[in-house]
Design a protein around this motif. Structure first.
Motif, mmCIF file in Angstrom:
data_model
loop_
_atom_site.group_PDB
_atom_site.id
_atom_site.type_symbol
_atom_site.label_atom_id
_atom_site.label_comp_id
_atom_site.label_asym_id
_atom_site.label_seq_id
_atom_site.Cartn_x
_atom_site.Cartn_y
_atom_site.Cartn_z
ATOM 1 N N UNK A 41 12.095 -2.414 3.762
ATOM 2 C CA UNK A 41 10.945 -1.546 3.516
ATOM 3 C C UNK A 41 9.797 -2.031 4.402
ATOM 4 N N UNK A 42 8.796 -1.171 4.620
ATOM 5 C CA UNK A 42 7.757 -1.500 5.591
ATOM 6 C C UNK A 42 7.138 -2.891 5.394
ATOM 7 N N UNK A 43 7.175 -3.674 6.436
ATOM 8 C CA UNK A 43 6.468 -4.967 6.521
ATOM 9 C C UNK A 43 6.918 -5.998 5.504
ATOM 10 N N UNK A 44 8.154 -5.874 5.025
ATOM 11 C CA UNK A 44 8.669 -6.925 4.146
ATOM 12 C C UNK A 44 9.177 -8.053 5.052
ATOM 13 N N UNK A 232 8.094 7.275 1.340
ATOM 14 C CA UNK A 232 8.740 6.145 0.653
ATOM 15 C C UNK A 232 10.171 6.506 0.265
ATOM 16 N N UNK A 236 13.562 4.714 1.632
ATOM 17 C CA UNK A 236 14.512 4.123 0.682
ATOM 18 C C UNK A 236 15.908 4.697 0.898
ATOM 19 N N UNK B 82 7.463 2.220 -7.187
ATOM 20 C CA UNK B 82 7.132 3.378 -6.349
ATOM 21 C C UNK B 82 6.664 4.500 -7.261
ATOM 22 N N UNK B 84 6.825 7.625 -7.158
ATOM 23 C CA UNK B 84 7.717 8.756 -7.422
ATOM 24 C C UNK B 84 8.737 8.451 -8.529
ATOM 25 N N UNK B 239 -0.983 -8.132 5.630
ATOM 26 C CA UNK B 239 0.445 -8.464 5.613
ATOM 27 C C UNK B 239 0.816 -9.403 4.478
ATOM 28 N N UNK B 242 0.383 -7.691 1.066
ATOM 29 C CA UNK B 242 1.470 -6.747 0.789
ATOM 30 C C UNK B 242 2.716 -7.502 0.318
ATOM 31 N N UNK B 243 3.048 -8.558 1.027
ATOM 32 C CA UNK B 243 4.251 -9.318 0.687
ATOM 33 C C UNK B 243 4.126 -9.920 -0.712
ATOM 34 N N UNK B 250 7.786 -6.991 -8.148
ATOM 35 C CA UNK B 250 9.252 -6.981 -8.288
ATOM 36 C C UNK B 250 9.714 -7.961 -9.349
#
Ligand code: B12
Ligand code: SF4
Lengths: 324, 446
Positions: A41-44, A232, A236, B82, B84, B239, B242-243, B250
């Protein structure tokens, strides 16, 4: 307390698409741009660093637009009167690549001719060595006529031609096929529609590594949440192994954001909207930041300051974090 | 670890009395396991079972509520990575930071500008949630004075920033009866800060440079008796933030990892430049922050950030809608024009606001288009001539006006032919494509 970092590993990989061709490859570009190739996924970056970073395209037109925000016309100044000058200027402010978005009519209101479209494209290619995307005016007949001429006149440059939609993609794809170009495929914010169009285009014989998908986006306040989520979901799906979603994504936050009243209008708006110029740039950049984080590989922007800011955001996002 | 539905079922009374609103205890147990109901919905659980179940019924990200003088800011209780997948629930609170080395007047000026700020977006009034007061002088009296200055002009919830327990204690005395957020506890001061948090019923931020450190401290503080924690993983760049925020979310959701099952606080305010601050704040909204601390308050930045927050936290299953009907704008008379639009909030308000600010009276007919924008509804067959005609009749529009003339949005000009068939005695006019151009159109052509 040692915490086990939760890392995802995915089956799928996003394909890479390369735009532009150098002289060694049959074109005249000084460099090429490759997007895609992610396995996360983006920027992981703690899972794996992506081989390519998202890039910023700047949208220019073949003649001074009449419906753009005065803020944009001011900042580009005279350069907006001439596609070659505009292209140079866009390169100077840090564009990674250019989008030439053709207008339906010329300054006198007559339909834009294929000759004029070709002349503008050549002028841009002559003035800037960046890879180029060319969008038709957005009306099927005009798109087909103009893009076909542009494709033929620029064979080998590996442009991307757009915008392919479900109602109009055949001529554009055929033109790309015959002249070694790529295409962009737009669908209205729906995973299945995106897949379907990719399949239709691929079925015509265009390899998947020459298709960029544009899932459509909305601006902040005008539907960004739909665009954000569909990206997203597409990413995925791609990582889960769904081949027809494994394409890099292009979105047009510049076009969307600068269409809103918040960006276009400076007078007779609520005081709570604040300074016009900064608000407008925020409208574009905050839309773009959210989209970059949701998976955009190419963001098409309009304001030079937004280009600078989004570059900075991408720099920060792509830095591999030093973590245990 | 979370209990399964069956494990939960074994702890329930198993009488199927239905008092919880579910047909069986098993059905209730399944919902509880899926974290879709609260344990308190069953009035019959025994106390010892309750203790075991409390864990399982607790949300994976603890709900933290800051309060002050009737204001409330909530963070946590999120269940998805997410939006959605379900929706994001508690919008991250925006806090403006002031410091105790500013003069009282400067503090008051900054705070009252932000405190009184309000912007309307699709009929909602959006505003800043509270203030963060930072002790930079290390002087309890100065900290206390700064908080007092804030309290003279704002009643909203506070975040108190100091790592020195003495200074923090002084600040907390100013906000008796409130539930502020303390910032914060680190490896060296956590016990003293924990004591203060317990005394004042305040939430406490845990600060550490690594997830190991965060989990360690959070566990200690929870055992020490401080239930309401907030995490600062100390990342200040896009960055890394986000990580780390992703990893924390998670772990909380997928592993039900309790030590990190708390909301995260973000400090875009530490950015060197205003534009970086705004991008970091945008990122914090989308990527899992529960509290966002800002330094530079300006309407031109606050407005887009507040809108982004509304957008990301909209329930993806339900577009925001307005009630279909005939709306009166600027006191219309029977001679005023009729305009038609859809009941998607964004659409309705972009039209209504334009007409309203033009000062021109009009009847705005809002057709039931299932909450979709003009073109979306048109493409989905929810905004066609038949539907519009139905609304015209249902809301008795003909009785309200002298001249039967209706303006349709320019984007659906193609409808005019069918409209003439559906509404034979009406004149159908095609309006401009964008609402911004409506006032001029109304002046010139109606
Ligand atoms: C967000 C969005 C969605 C969201 C829905 C949002 C919602 N609740 O409506 C989702 C993702 C669900 C969606 C779905 C679909 N969408 Co859609 N969607 C969009 C998008 C990106 C933005 C729409 C929007 O919110 N605009 C903002 C509002 C405020 O605009 P508006 O309602 O038009 O109002 C403006 C004007 O019309 C005017 N106006 C309004 N009322 C009035 C009244 C008068 C009198 C006047 C004068 C003016 C006026 O003022 C407003 C401001 O200027 C557009 C593309 C785009 N970027 O514009 C596509 C778009 C509208 N969608 C499209 C399509 C095809 C669909 C789908 C059919 C695709 C599908 N998946 O099957 C579905 C249909 C829904 C379904 N089957 O359930 C197409 C329509 C194509 C066409 N021209 O027919 C578009 C244009 C995208 C495209 N280029 O292909 N969509
Ligand atoms: S209220 Fe409690 S005991 Fe009664 S059915 Fe529901 S879970 Fe079972």
């Amino acid at each position: 307390m040692p915490v086990e970092i939760p890392k995802d590993s995915w089956e799928g990989t996003v394909r890479t698409v390369t735009l532009g061709a150098t002289s060694a490859e049959g074109g005249t570009r000084s460099r090429t741009i490759t997007v895609g190739g992610q396995k996360t996924l983006p920027f992981m970056n703690f899972e794996q660093t992506a081989p390519n970073r998202p890039v910023v395209a700047v949208e220019i037109k073949e003649r001074r637009p009449t419906d753009w925000s005065p803020l944009l016309l001011d900042v580009w100044g005279d350069a907006a009167n001439d596609p070659a000058a505009w292209a140079k200027q866009a390169e100077a402010v840090g564009a990674d690549l250019l989008v030439l978005a053709l207008t339906l009519t010329d300054a006198d209101g007559a339909p834009t001719t294929p000759q004029a479209a070709v002349a503008a494209t050549k002028a841009v290619l002559g003035a800037s060595a960046l890879p180029l995307i060319v969008f038709g005016p957005g009306q099927a007949e005009a798109d087909n006529e103009l893009l076909l001429a542009v494709a033929e006149a620029t064979k080998g440059e590996r442009l991307a031609l757009g915008i392919c939609e479900d109602k109009n993609y055949r001529t554009i794809v055929a033109a790309a096929l015959a002249n070694d170009h790529c295409v962009t495929a737009r669908t209205p914010m729906d995973v299945n529609l995106a897949k379907q169009l990719n399949i239709l285009i691929h079925d015509m014989g265009l390899p998947l590594d020459r298709i960029l998908m544009d899932p459509t986006t909305g601006a902040l306040g005008y539907g960004i949440e739909y665009g954000y989520s569909v990206m997203e979901r597409l990413r995925l799906a791609a990582l889960q192994g769904d081949a027809m979603t494994q394409l890099p994504m292009l979105v047009t936050p510049g076009f969307e954001a600068w269409k809103t009243k918040e960006s276009k209008v400076g007078q007779d708006v609520p005081e709570a909207w604040g300074d016009w110029a900064e608000r407008a740039i925020n409208w574009e950049t905050l839309t773009a930041v959210a989209l970059v984080e949701s998976g955009a590989d190419i963001v098409v922007l309009r304001h030079p300051e937004s280009v600078r800011r989004i570059h900075k955001a991408i720099d920060e996002l792509t830095i591999s974090p030093e973590m245990a | 670890m979370a209990l399964s539905g069956i494990q939960i079922y074994k702890l329930l009374p198993q009488t199927n009395c239905k008092d919880c609103g579910f047909p069986t205890c098993l059905a209730f147990a399944m919902k509880l396991a899926a974290k879709q109901v609260e344990l308190s919905a069953c009035p019959h659980v025994k106390d010892e079972a309750k203790a075991q179940l409390a864990e399982a019924s607790e949300p994976p990200v603890r709900l933290i509520t800051l309060t002050a003088n009737g204001h409330e800011v909530k963070a946590g209780n999120e269940v998805v990575l997410f939006r959605h997948e379900k929706t994001f629930y508690n919008k991250p609170g925006f806090f403006l930071r002031v410091r105790d080395d500013q003069t009282a007047d400067d503090i008051k000026a900054a705070v009252s500008a932000a405190d009184s700020y309000m912007v309307n977006y699709v009929g909602r009034e959006l505003m800043i949630d509270g203030f963060a007061v930072e002790a930079v002088k290390g002087d309890p009296a100065a900290f206390s004075a700064a908080i007092e200055a804030v309290r003279q002009v704002s009643h909203r919830p506070l975040i108190l920033i100091s790592r020195d327990p003495n200074v923090m204690a002084a600040g907390l005395r100013n906000v008796d009866g409130e539930h502020p957020l303390m910032y914060g506890a680190d490896a060296s001061n956590w016990q003293a800060m924990g004591d203060l948090a317990k005394q004042h019923g305040a939430a406490l931020t845990v600060i550490a440079e690594s997830l190991d450190g965060l989990a360690d401290l959070a566990t200690k503080l929870k055992e020490y008796g401080v239930p309401d924690l907030v995490l600062d993983p100390a990342a200040r760049k896009l960055g890394t933030s986000l990580a780390l925020n992703t990893q924390i979310r998670r772990l909380a959701l997928r592993k039900n990892f309790r030590p990190l099952g708390y909301p995260v606080i973000a400090f875009p305010c530490d950015a060197e430049e205003a534009y970086e601050e705004s991008m970091l704040a945008a990122h914090a909204i989308a990527k899992y922050a529960g509290f966002v601390v800002l330094d530079r308050f300006a309407p031109e930045t606050a407005y887009p950030l507040l809108v982004l927050r509304e957008n990301i936290y909209t329930d993806p299953q339900k577009p925001i809608q307005v009630q279909p009907g005939i709306y009166e704008i600027n006191n219309p008379t029977p001679d005023s024009p009729v305009l038609v639009t859809t009941n998607f909030s964004i659409t309705y308000f972009s039209v209504a606001n334009e007409v309203e600010s033009s000062g021109l009276p009009a009847w705005l007919l809002v057709a039931d288009a299932e909450g979709m924008s003009v073109l979306t509804a048109w493409a989905a067959g929810k905004f066609d001539a038949e539907r519009i005609a139905k609304s015209v009749k249902a809301f008795n529009v003909a009785d309200k006006v002298n001249k039967k003339r209706i303006v349709i949005p320019g984007h659906v000009a193609v409808l005019s032919g069918e409209m003439e068939e559906e509404l034979p005695d009406w004149e159908i006019r095609v309006g401009p494509r964008e609402a911004v151009d409506l006032p001029a159109f109304m002046k010139q052509s109606l």
